[in-house]
Design an enzyme around this catalytic site. Structure first.
Site, PDB file in Angstrom:
ATOM      1  N   LYS A  74       0.931  -1.303   0.101  1.00 33.36           N
ATOM      2  CA  LYS A  74      -0.113   0.078  -0.050  1.00 33.36           C
ATOM      3  C   LYS A  74       0.914   1.177   0.117  1.00 33.36           C
ATOM      4  O   LYS A  74       2.215   1.212   0.101  1.00 33.36           O
ATOM      5  CB  LYS A  74      -0.911   0.104   1.256  1.00 33.36           C
ATOM      6  CG  LYS A  74      -2.139  -1.184   1.237  1.00 33.36           C
ATOM      7  CD  LYS A  74      -2.709  -1.055  -0.022  1.00 33.36           C
ATOM      8  CE  LYS A  74      -4.300  -1.904   0.239  1.00 33.36           C
ATOM      9  NZ  LYS A  74      -4.205  -3.267   0.121  1.00 33.36           N
TER      10      LYS A  74
HETATM   11  C1  LIG Z   1      -5.459  -4.042   0.566  1.00 30.43           C
HETATM   12  C2  LIG Z   1      -6.979  -3.655   0.923  1.00 30.43           C
HETATM   13  C3  LIG Z   1      -7.814  -4.360   2.067  1.00 30.43           C
HETATM   14  C4  LIG Z   1      -7.068  -4.985   3.143  1.00 30.43           C
HETATM   15  O1  LIG Z   1      -6.051  -4.937   3.561  1.00 30.43           O
HETATM   16  P1  LIG Z   1      -5.058  -5.908   4.200  1.00 30.43           P
HETATM   17  O2  LIG Z   1      -4.291  -4.821   5.226  1.00 30.43           O
HETATM   18  O3  LIG Z   1      -4.192  -6.406   3.314  1.00 30.43           O
HETATM   19  O4  LIG Z   1      -5.686  -6.811   5.004  1.00 30.43           O
HETATM   20  C5  LIG Z   1      -8.995  -3.828   1.962  1.00 30.43           C
HETATM   21  N1  LIG Z   1      -9.575  -3.363   1.237  1.00 30.43           N
HETATM   22  C6  LIG Z   1      -8.970  -2.940  -0.134  1.00 30.43           C
HETATM   23  C7  LIG Z   1      -9.720  -2.179  -0.992  1.00 30.43           C
HETATM   24  C8  LIG Z   1      -7.583  -3.285  -0.114  1.00 30.43           C
HETATM   25  O5  LIG Z   1      -7.012  -2.920  -1.405  1.00 30.43           O
END
Ligand SMILES: *Cc1c(COP(=O)(O)O)cnc(C)c1O
Length: 397
Positions: free
Chosen positions: A186
Site C-alpha cells: 500500500k
Molecule cells: C489491501 C486492501 C484491503 C485489506 O488490507 P490488508 O491490510 O491487506 O488486510 C481492504 N480493502 C482494499 C480495497 C484493499 O486494497
C-alpha cells in the site's frame, strides 16, 4: 505506491527506538519503554493528517473493516452493500461480522454506482461500504445523501486511496468511519497494519477496546482491567507502527511523486482518441496511485495487454482476468466454501448472488486497464515508459 519502494533512514530510526528498549507491545510496560509509544504516535499523526478526531490502529486493513463493522453494531440479520469490484477483504469482513454482503454494480468511477446502491436497499440494510478503488474516490455526496434518506451508516474503505481527498476532505475521514491498510503493497506500509478513522467518540472508544480483547484500558495495570464487552486481538505491534511513522513522515512526497508520474503518463495516453479515462468525482483529490483507462472493447483491451508485454511494460492489471478484485473469479465466495457453517440468512443472500449478473460492471472492467504508479520511477523513466505505452497502444489500433 507502494511505499516500500522508498524505505530508508526514517523507518530505520523509528524501528531502532523500539529495538533498543525491546517493548514490542503497544500497551503497558510503561517503565521499560523509554517514552516510546509508536502506535499512539502514529494514531496522533493520522488524526492530524486526516483532520479527524480519532484513529485506531489495527493489525491489517481487513481487521480495520472488522472493527469498524463491529463498532457500528453490524451483525447477524444485517445487510451491508458493497461493490462487485473491490478486494476480497470487503466480503470477508462482512461475513466475519455475521452480516450478509449485498453486491452491486460499479459505474464509470470504478466505485459504487449510487443508483444501484439505492435499488439494493432493504429493511435489513445497515451500512453502505464504498471502496475507493485504485487511488480515486466514490461519489460521496450522493452516497451520503442516500445514507441520510434511509438512515444508514457510511463506511469508507480507503485502503487503496491513502492521501486522496474529496471536495477538500481527506478520503477515509468523510463517512461515519473509514479504513486504511498499511500492508506491504500500500501507499504507506507498516509491513502489516491498518487503521479505523472516525469522528464518533463512542466508535473510537469501542474500537480501542474491541481490538484488544474488550479490555477497558482504564489505568496502567493490564491485569486489573475489566471487559465491558467481547473483543478480539486485532492489535498492531510497536515494530509495525514504527515503520508506519517513518513512512507517514514522507506522505506528502509520496503523493507528490504519484501525481507527477500519473500526470506524465496520462498526458501521453490522452493523445490516443480510443483511450478514455475513469470518471473522477473530484479530480483534484485523486491520490494518483494508479492510472485507469478504458479501451472501446474488451477485445482491444486484451490486445493492449499483449502489446504491453511486447513493449516491455510491467505493473498493470486487467481486473476482469484477475482472481482478487472482481466477482467474476470469486468462485470460493459465490459457492460459499466456508470451513464452518454459515447462518441461513447468509446462505439465502448468497443464493440470490449466484443468480445476479453485473452487465454494467462486466463491460467496464473488461475494457479497463489499471496501471500502478510507482514512487521509485525518475521523471526520465516515466517519460520513457509513457512513450512506450502510447506506442504499444497505437500498434494495435
Ligand atoms: C489491501 C486492501 C484491503 C485489506 O488490507 P490488508 O491490510 O491487506 O488486510 C481492504 N480493502 C482494499 C480495497 C484493499 O486494497
Amino acid at each position: 505506491m507502494p511505499g516500500f519502494e522508498l524505505f530508508g533512514d526514517a523507518e530505520r530510526k523509528e524501528l531502532n527506538d523500539v529495538l533498543e528498549n525491546g517493548v514490542l507491545m503497544r500497551y503497558g510496560f510503561d517503565g521499560m519503554r523509554n517514552g516510546h509509544w509508536k502506535a499512539r504516535e502514529l494514531e496522533r499523526a493520522l488524526e492530524n493528517r486526516f483532520d479527524v478526531k480519532h484513529a485506531q490502529l489495527t493489525s491489517s486493513g481487513t481487521t480495520a473493516l472488522n472493527v469498524a463493522l463491529a463498532v457500528m453494531g453490524v451483525g447477524a440479520g444485517d445487510e451491508v452493500i458493497m461493490p462487485c469490484f473491490t478486494f476480497v477483504a470487503s466480503f470477508e469482513s462482512i461475513l466475519a461480522s455475521g452480516a450478509t454482503p449485498v453486491l452491486v454494480e460499479v459505474d464509470d468511477t470504478l466505485t459504487l454506482d449510487p443508483v444501484a446502491v439505492e435499488a439494493a436497499i432493504t429493511p435489513k440494510t445497515k451500512v453502505i461500504m464504498p471502496v475507493h478503488m485504485c487511488g480515486s474516490m466514490a461519489e460521496l455526496d450522493s452516497l451520503k445523501a442516500i445514507c441520510e434518506k434511509h438512515d444508514l451508516l457510511l463506511l469508507e474503505d480507503a485502503c487503496q486511496a491513502f492521501g486522496g481527498s474529496y471536495k477538500g476532505k481527506m478520503l477515509g475521514s468523510i463517512g461515519d468511519a473509514g479504513t486504511f491498510s498499511f500492508d506491504f503493497v500500500k501507499t504507506i506500509t507498516c509491513g502489516e497494519g491498518g487503521a479505523v478513522l472516525t469522528n464518533n467518540s463512542d466508535y473510537a472508544l469501542w474500537a480501542d477496546q474491541y481490538s484488544d480483547h474488550g479490555h477497558d484500558h482504564m489505568g496502567s495495570d493490564r491485569g486489573a482491567e475489566t471487559h465491558p464487552f467481547l473483543g478480539y486481538n486485532f492489535r498492531i505491534s510497536e515494530l509495525h507502527a514504527a515503520v508506519g511513522l517513518g513512512q507517514i513522515s514522507k506522505m506528502d512526497d509520496f503523493i507528490g511523486i504519484q501525481r507527477r508520474n500519473h500526470g506524465i503518463i496520462k498526458e501521453a495516453l490522452s493523445e490516443i482518441p480510443e483511450v478514455t479515462f475513469r470518471r473522477i468525482p473530484d479530480p483534484e483529490g485523486d491520490s494518483c496511485g494508479f492510472l485507469n483507462f478504458f479501451m472501446p472493447t474488451a477485445e482491444l483491451s486484451n490486445k493492449v495487454v499483449d502489446a504491453f508485454a511486447e513493449f516491455g511494460i510491467d505493473a498493470y492489471w486487467n481486473y476482469y482476468n484477475n482472481n482478487w478484485h472482481y466477482i467474476r473469479k470469486w468462485d470460493h465466495f459465490k459457492e460459499m466454501k466456508s470451513l464452518f457453517p454459515l447462518s441461513d440468512q447468509i446462505k439465502k443472500g448468497m443464493e440470490r448472488l449466484k443468480n445476479q449478473s453485473f452487465p454494467q460492471s462486466d463491460d467496464l472492467i473488461s475494457r479497463n486497464i489499471s496501471c500502478l504508479i510507482k514512487l521509485s520511477w525518475t521523471e526520465e523513466e516515466v517519460k520513457d515508459r509513457a512513450a512506450r505505452m502510447a506506442a504499444a497502444i497505437k500498434s494495435i489500433l
